[in-house]
Design a protein around this motif. Structure first.
Motif, PDB file in Angstrom:
ATOM      1  N   ASP A 182       0.847  -1.200   0.000  1.00 23.96           N
ATOM      2  CA  ASP A 182       0.000   0.000   0.000  1.00 23.96           C
ATOM      3  C   ASP A 182       0.881   1.248   0.000  1.00 23.96           C
ATOM      4  O   ASP A 182       0.677   2.178  -0.784  1.00 23.96           O
ATOM      5  N   GLN A 186       0.930   3.865  -3.017  1.00 26.35           N
ATOM      6  CA  GLN A 186       0.509   5.249  -2.751  1.00 26.35           C
ATOM      7  C   GLN A 186       1.581   6.228  -3.218  1.00 26.35           C
ATOM      8  O   GLN A 186       1.278   7.270  -3.806  1.00 26.35           O
ATOM      9  N   HIS A 250      -6.015   2.907  -6.782  1.00 30.27           N
ATOM     10  CA  HIS A 250      -6.822   2.970  -5.566  1.00 30.27           C
ATOM     11  C   HIS A 250      -8.315   2.950  -5.911  1.00 30.27           C
ATOM     12  O   HIS A 250      -9.088   2.241  -5.283  1.00 30.27           O
ATOM     13  N   HIS A 264      -6.446  -4.411   1.282  1.00 33.51           N
ATOM     14  CA  HIS A 264      -6.322  -3.152   0.547  1.00 33.51           C
ATOM     15  C   HIS A 264      -5.041  -3.051  -0.291  1.00 33.51           C
ATOM     16  O   HIS A 264      -5.100  -2.799  -1.496  1.00 33.51           O
TER      17      HIS A 264
HETATM   18 ZN   LIG Z   1      -3.978   2.915   0.203  1.00 33.89          ZN
END
Ligand SMILES: [Zn+2]
Length: 382
Positions: A182, A186, A250, A264
């Motif tokens: 993640d 990001q 995302h 996620h």
């Molecule tokens: Zn994220």
């Protein structure tokens, strides 16, 4: 104020003394709390306070849990909120602290019908994963009836962040992997985001560099240095998306997480490579960034370089190698997404606003086509 170092958790005593905090709403992921060892520093401080513990919430913030937390907060009227755990606990801390002092209904604020008009009690965020960077952002995620909303307000930024790598030592490899992905995704998305700036690109570039160099070790043979590095990468990525926000990977991930339970970070990583290739092909005619296609290509070149590659296709391979080395799925088929119907549901679920932050314009057709490519699907279309 941020504290990012080993034993940063010991700062909690000074923060409580300076703030003269006595009534505490403690939003805590109990399993993480027990495992991470933060209790040694926190319990002696909490012993002298009136504490209400908000526990037993589901993964990924849900309206019902937020409403339960608001009720608990209003009964206590805390002078500080402490949120400890992964992204869910910290987002819940932000939302409960803020929404418990609004005069409007929580559901209306979450769904964007009403604005946040006042700041809640001070929030101390203590992440126990190196991933979401939620402790560095002014937004929070919430799900209402399976639909995902992002709530943004400057007042949601935690007043204090305590990022102590030692709290991540006990994380199992699969959580270190998913949360580390993640952070890496990001940071990569931040570099190409339409809302990105020189400042966010600075934070994000440093995050990608650190994550690429440390993520595999942090999962396969964690050392104090690699844990520390991933905490830094995660926090820097949080600072980056606090400015730039996230983009297509995302936007495409939320349906996979809410309907299929895919963690996620893993859900985001599944489309990061394909979107890198897609975005690298940007032209002025389909460029969503007002700075033009040339600017986007320069930003993509930064990512390609940070991944140790010479072009976008090679960068995708480097990214897939990282995902595979940390034992995560590399294709949609590997997570059970094998039918055209499932693909359509993912594509039709995307949030148009977040998609508009992707540097190359997309359509349902272009996204479906992209996700149908054999290297994304991992198998032929049924
Ligand atoms: Zn994220």
């Amino acid at each position: 104020m941020n504290f990012l170092c080993e034993k940063a958790i010991d700062e909690i005593e000074g923060i409580f003394t300076r703030g003269q905090y006595h009534k505490v709403l403690f939003v805590v992921d109990e399993d993480a709390y027990r495992a991470c060892g933060a209790d040694t520093a926190l319990e002696p401080v909490l012993e002298h306070c009136l504490v209400s513990r908000f526990v037993g919430f589901e993964l990924n913030p849900k309206l019902a849990d937020i409403q339960r937390g608001i009720k608990e907060s209003r009964e206590l009227n805390p002078d500080v909120v402490v949120a400890l755990g992964g992204g869910t606990a910290i987002d819940l801390g932000k939302l409960i602290s803020s929404l418990s002092v609004q005069s409007t209904d929580a559901r209306d604020v979450i769904t964007g019908c009403e604005a946040i008009t006042r700041k809640g009690p001070p929030l101390i965020a203590i992440p126990t994963t190196a991933g979401t960077g939620s402790e560095a952002t002014h937004f929070a995620v919430a799900y209402v009836g399976g639909e995902k909303f992002s709530i943004a307000d400057e007042s949601l930024l935690p007043d204090y962040s305590i990022i102590d790598p030692q709290l991540t030592y006990s994380l199992p490899a699969r959580i270190t992997a998913a949360t580390g992905l993640d952070a890496l995704c990001q940071a990569i998305e931040s570099i190409w985001a339409v809302a990105g700036t020189d400042k966010s690109t600075g934070f994000a570039s440093e995050a990608v560099e650190i994550a690429v160099a440390n993520i595999v070790q942090s999962v396969t043979e964690p050392t104090p240095a690699s844990r520390m590095a991933m905490c830094r990468a995660s926090h820097l990525a949080g600072q980056a998306i606090n400015i730039s926000k996230t983009t297509a990977p995302h936007a495409l991930s939320y349906f996979m997480t809410s309907s299929d339970g895919i963690p996620h970070g893993i859900a985001v990583a599944l489309t990061l490579g394909p979107m890198l290739t897609f975005n690298a092909g940007v032209r002025d005619s389909d460029c969503a960034d007002p700075r033009g296609a040339e600017h986007v290509r320069r930003q993509i070149a930064i990512i390609v370089n940070l991944l140790g590659a010479t072009n976008a296709d090679e960068a995708c391979e480097r990214f897939a190698e990282i995902v595979s080395k940390i034992g995560c799925p590399c294709s949609l088929a590997e997570v059970g997404i094998t039918t055209t119907d499932q693909l359509h549901k993912i594509v039709s679920s995307v949030n148009a606003q977040r998609m508009s932050n992707n540097p190359r314009k997309t359509t349902s057709t272009s996204l479906t086509k992209l996700l149908s490519e054999p290297f994304v699907r991992g198998s032929t279309i049924e």
